[in-house]
Design a protein around this motif. Structure first.
Motif, mmCIF file in Angstrom:
data_model
loop_
_atom_site.group_PDB
_atom_site.id
_atom_site.type_symbol
_atom_site.label_atom_id
_atom_site.label_comp_id
_atom_site.label_asym_id
_atom_site.label_seq_id
_atom_site.Cartn_x
_atom_site.Cartn_y
_atom_site.Cartn_z
ATOM 1 N N ASP A 44 0.850 -1.184 0.000
ATOM 2 C CA ASP A 44 0.000 0.000 0.000
ATOM 3 C C ASP A 44 0.887 1.235 0.000
ATOM 4 O O ASP A 44 2.118 1.125 -0.040
ATOM 5 N N LEU A 45 0.270 2.386 0.057
ATOM 6 C CA LEU A 45 1.034 3.633 -0.028
ATOM 7 C C LEU A 45 1.999 3.797 1.143
ATOM 8 O O LEU A 45 3.043 4.426 1.001
ATOM 9 N N GLN A 46 1.671 3.225 2.299
ATOM 10 C CA GLN A 46 2.537 3.369 3.464
ATOM 11 C C GLN A 46 3.800 2.518 3.369
ATOM 12 O O GLN A 46 4.805 2.839 4.001
ATOM 13 N N ASN A 47 3.799 1.432 2.600
ATOM 14 C CA ASN A 47 4.992 0.578 2.568
ATOM 15 C C ASN A 47 5.626 0.441 1.186
ATOM 16 O O ASN A 47 6.637 -0.225 1.044
ATOM 17 N N VAL A 48 5.054 1.080 0.178
ATOM 18 C CA VAL A 48 5.582 0.918 -1.172
ATOM 19 C C VAL A 48 6.998 1.487 -1.314
ATOM 20 O O VAL A 48 7.814 0.935 -2.043
ATOM 21 N N ALA A 49 7.325 2.544 -0.595
ATOM 22 C CA ALA A 49 8.674 3.120 -0.697
ATOM 23 C C ALA A 49 9.726 2.111 -0.241
ATOM 24 O O ALA A 49 10.795 2.002 -0.847
ATOM 25 N N ALA A 50 9.429 1.357 0.807
ATOM 26 C CA ALA A 50 10.381 0.348 1.286
ATOM 27 C C ALA A 50 10.547 -0.774 0.265
ATOM 28 O O ALA A 50 11.651 -1.307 0.096
ATOM 29 N N VAL A 51 9.477 -1.123 -0.428
ATOM 30 C CA VAL A 51 9.543 -2.177 -1.448
ATOM 31 C C VAL A 51 10.382 -1.700 -2.636
ATOM 32 O O VAL A 51 11.189 -2.449 -3.174
ATOM 33 N N ILE A 52 10.203 -0.454 -3.010
ATOM 34 C CA ILE A 52 11.000 0.127 -4.095
ATOM 35 C C ILE A 52 12.472 0.195 -3.674
ATOM 36 O O ILE A 52 13.363 -0.170 -4.439
ATOM 37 N N ALA A 53 12.714 0.627 -2.444
ATOM 38 C CA ALA A 53 14.088 0.707 -1.947
ATOM 39 C C ALA A 53 14.745 -0.670 -1.907
ATOM 40 O O ALA A 53 15.958 -0.790 -2.079
ATOM 41 N N ALA A 54 13.937 -1.709 -1.725
ATOM 42 C CA ALA A 54 14.470 -3.079 -1.701
ATOM 43 C C ALA A 54 14.787 -3.591 -3.100
ATOM 44 O O ALA A 54 15.423 -4.625 -3.249
ATOM 45 N N GLY A 55 14.339 -2.879 -4.138
ATOM 46 C CA GLY A 55 14.707 -3.256 -5.497
ATOM 47 C C GLY A 55 13.576 -3.529 -6.458
ATOM 48 O O GLY A 55 13.806 -3.800 -7.629
ATOM 49 N N ALA A 56 12.327 -3.460 -6.002
ATOM 50 C CA ALA A 56 11.203 -3.679 -6.905
ATOM 51 C C ALA A 56 10.946 -2.422 -7.731
ATOM 52 O O ALA A 56 11.035 -1.311 -7.223
ATOM 53 N N SER A 57 10.653 -2.597 -8.992
ATOM 54 C CA SER A 57 10.268 -1.456 -9.825
ATOM 55 C C SER A 57 8.830 -1.596 -10.294
ATOM 56 O O SER A 57 8.294 -0.689 -10.916
ATOM 57 N N ARG A 58 8.228 -2.739 -9.981
ATOM 58 C CA ARG A 58 6.831 -2.993 -10.335
ATOM 59 C C ARG A 58 6.133 -3.619 -9.132
ATOM 60 O O ARG A 58 6.727 -4.415 -8.412
ATOM 61 N N ILE A 59 4.870 -3.241 -8.950
ATOM 62 C CA ILE A 59 4.074 -3.841 -7.895
ATOM 63 C C ILE A 59 2.714 -4.223 -8.455
ATOM 64 O O ILE A 59 2.289 -3.700 -9.483
ATOM 65 N N ALA A 60 2.059 -5.137 -7.769
ATOM 66 C CA ALA A 60 0.670 -5.478 -8.060
ATOM 67 C C ALA A 60 -0.082 -5.337 -6.744
ATOM 68 O O ALA A 60 0.393 -5.796 -5.710
ATOM 69 N N VAL A 61 -1.214 -4.670 -6.788
ATOM 70 C CA VAL A 61 -1.993 -4.451 -5.574
ATOM 71 C C VAL A 61 -3.452 -4.809 -5.819
ATOM 72 O O VAL A 61 -3.927 -4.789 -6.958
ATOM 73 N N VAL A 62 -4.141 -5.131 -4.756
ATOM 74 C CA VAL A 62 -5.577 -5.375 -4.817
ATOM 75 C C VAL A 62 -6.258 -4.436 -3.830
ATOM 76 O O VAL A 62 -6.873 -3.452 -4.208
#
Length: 93
Positions: A44-62
């Motif tokens: 979600d918006l609260q944790n997406v920055a950490a996921v990007i910082a970990a190396g993801a450039s794409r996400i899928a959300v529901v």
């Protein structure tokens, strides 16, 4: 594989965590492999920055979009978060 964070949309699946995202990002850099991959699960918006910082450039959300009071704004906010300088603008089309 599994969800990054625990999520009710994947009951019974243990969270893989951010370290798993880091491992995948190192093992399968899209620039080298040409294979796109997506981080998914409890994002979600609260944790997406950490996921990007970990190396993801794409996400899928529901739930981050479907359960939002304004789904269009939720999707736009997530897209803006992905539009950091390290992520290609084309991801948000």
């Amino acid at each position: 594989m599994g969800p990054v964070h625990a999520t009710p949309t994947k009951p019974g699946r243990a969270a893989a965590g951010l370290e798993y995202v880091r491992q995948v990002a190192r093992a399968y850099p899209e620039a080298r492999t040409g294979i796109p991959w997506y981080a998914i699960g409890g994002l979600d918006l609260q944790n997406v920055a950490a996921v990007i910082a970990a190396g993801a450039s794409r996400i899928a959300v529901v739930r981050a979009v479907l359960d939002a009071p304004d789904p269009a704004e939720a999707a736009a906010a997530l897209c803006r978060a992905l539009s950091a300088p390290v992520v290609e603008e084309a991801v948000c089309r």
